[in-house]
Design an enzyme around this catalytic site. Structure first.
Site, PDB file in Angstrom:
ATOM      1  N   ASP A  56       0.374  -1.532  -0.292  1.00  0.00           N
ATOM      2  CA  ASP A  56      -0.230   0.073  -0.487  1.00  0.00           C
ATOM      3  C   ASP A  56       0.518   0.765  -0.271  1.00  0.00           C
ATOM      4  O   ASP A  56       0.252   2.648  -0.446  1.00  0.00           O
ATOM      5  CB  ASP A  56      -0.751   0.140   0.836  1.00  0.00           C
ATOM      6  CG  ASP A  56      -2.017   1.328   1.224  1.00  0.00           C
ATOM      7  OD1 ASP A  56      -2.415   1.503   0.261  1.00  0.00           O
ATOM      8  OD2 ASP A  56      -2.899   1.043   2.632  1.00  0.00           O
TER       9      ASP A  56
ATOM     10  N   HIS B  50      -6.545   6.062   7.820  1.00  0.00           N
ATOM     11  CA  HIS B  50      -5.602   7.470   7.143  1.00  0.00           C
ATOM     12  C   HIS B  50      -4.939   8.190   8.678  1.00  0.00           C
ATOM     13  O   HIS B  50      -5.825   8.105   9.096  1.00  0.00           O
ATOM     14  CB  HIS B  50      -5.898   7.639   6.410  1.00  0.00           C
ATOM     15  CG  HIS B  50      -5.027   6.004   5.017  1.00  0.00           C
ATOM     16  ND1 HIS B  50      -4.594   6.669   4.127  1.00  0.00           N
ATOM     17  CD2 HIS B  50      -5.564   5.015   5.187  1.00  0.00           C
ATOM     18  CE1 HIS B  50      -5.088   5.461   3.116  1.00  0.00           C
ATOM     19  NE2 HIS B  50      -5.083   4.515   4.059  1.00  0.00           N
TER      20      HIS B  50
ATOM     21  N   CYS C 203      -3.736   7.537  -1.243  1.00  0.00           N
ATOM     22  CA  CYS C 203      -4.814   6.095  -2.055  1.00  0.00           C
ATOM     23  C   CYS C 203      -4.549   7.554  -3.602  1.00  0.00           C
ATOM     24  O   CYS C 203      -5.166   8.616  -3.246  1.00  0.00           O
ATOM     25  CB  CYS C 203      -6.325   5.941  -1.324  1.00  0.00           C
ATOM     26  SG  CYS C 203      -7.069   5.800  -2.830  1.00  0.00           S
TER      27      CYS C 203
END
Length: 317
Positions: free
Chosen positions: A27, A221, A252
């Site tokens: 990620d 987040h 993202c």
């Protein structure tokens, strides 16, 4: 002057141990502007394992045109798959991705769904129903092969296009993922808008819908500085799996308001201060993020890395 370790003062009602699901190698690095060399990624994963992390999401078997930063999955996974005592889940977006993961001997996979239509369209170019229909055979086949399956669910608290996301809407998609065969659900606060009360309400609603706390993980987040507060709320509810990214890497690519993931070092500092076991050596972890920051050519956004990084950089070879 800091000693590099927090004072331990346990709080009542919290888990004795937390499993950190480290997402930095997947990620985190998938959001880098440039492509990180495969050898650097492999060394990053090895150093994370050496620091005591036992679940490290290694890569994603997406089509290279979608996420070019992870186009080297076939080269990377064999370099790390034999790490002793380390779980190495990989993301698979479809059956082709599952085929690639199975061919390399992956034992844990994850699918990535959305709680909102807008993000499903932006991220997968599908409706929520269409995305779930695509994942169903992936999950079924993975389970048939004896794999553990994680279901990521993004936009669980807010969406940049739709605003606050109704709790019932999130619960409904979670229920479908669980019924599909997902062993664990990771609840993503993709744009970082959650607050502790919202976290508690969602977790309670999921329990009321028949999804046990033990099947849930949280993925926060830190856009508004709430990630640790939200994590503490989840711990108080009984959650024992927390996603985090070494050095606070990631965001993202499809939601421009999303800033970095909760930094693993910041999480470990809080957990160790609460007397919660993680199995992680904070000094080694910090040194790893200092090393990676050097590879990336910029400082880590993690507050703990910045606070301890001077000592770590002197130890780093």
């Amino acid at each position: 002057m800091t000693t590099g370790l927090p004072m331990t003062v346990p709080a009542p009602g919290l888990p004795a141990r937390v499993r950190i699901h480290e997402v930095g190698a997947r990620d985190g690095l998938q959001n880098e502007q440039g492509t990180v060399p495969t050898e650097v990624k492999a060394e990053f994963i090895r150093r994370l394992a050496d620091a005591g992390l036992t679940t490290i999401e290694a890569t994603s078997f997406v089509h290279p045109t979608w996420v070019p930063q992870l186009a080297d999955a076939e080269r990377l996974f064999p370099l790390v798959k034999d790490l002793e005592g380390v779980r190495l889940p990989v993301l698979v977006p479809n059956e082709r991705g599952l085929d690639r993961a199975l061919a390399l001997g992956a034992r844990e996979v994850a699918v990535f769904a959305s709680a909102t239509e807008s993000f499903a369209k932006a991220n997968l170019n599908r409706t929520v129903d269409e995305a779930l229909a695509m994942f169903a055979p992936v999950v079924t086949r993975a389970v048939e092969h004896g794999l553990t399956v994680r279901g990521y669910l993004s936009m669980c608290f807010g969406d940049p296009w739709e605003g606050p996301v109704p709790v019932d809407q999130v619960v409904a998609v979670c229920r479908r993922l669980k019924d599909m065969g997902c062993d664990e659900l990771s609840l993503g606060d993709t744009i970082g808008v959650a607050t502790p009360g919202h976290v508690t309400r969602l977790l309670t609603a999921l329990n009321e819908a028949g999804i046990p706390t033990g099947a849930l993980a949280v993925h926060f987040h830190d856009t508004y500085g709430q990630a640790l507060a939200n994590t503490l709320a989840a711990l108080q509810h009984g959650v024992t799996t927390v996603d985090a990214s070494a050095g606070g890497l990631g965001g993202c690519p499809y939601a421009k308001s999303a800033t970095g993931n909760l930094a693993t070092e910041d999480l470990v500092w809080m957990l160790h201060g609460l007397g919660i076991d993680t199995g992680v050596d904070l000094g080694r972890l910090t040194a790893t993020s200092v090393w990676l920051a050097g590879q990336l050519g910029r400082p880590s956004p993690s507050r703990t890395v910045r606070a301890l990084g001077g000592a770590a950089s002197h130890k780093e070879s």
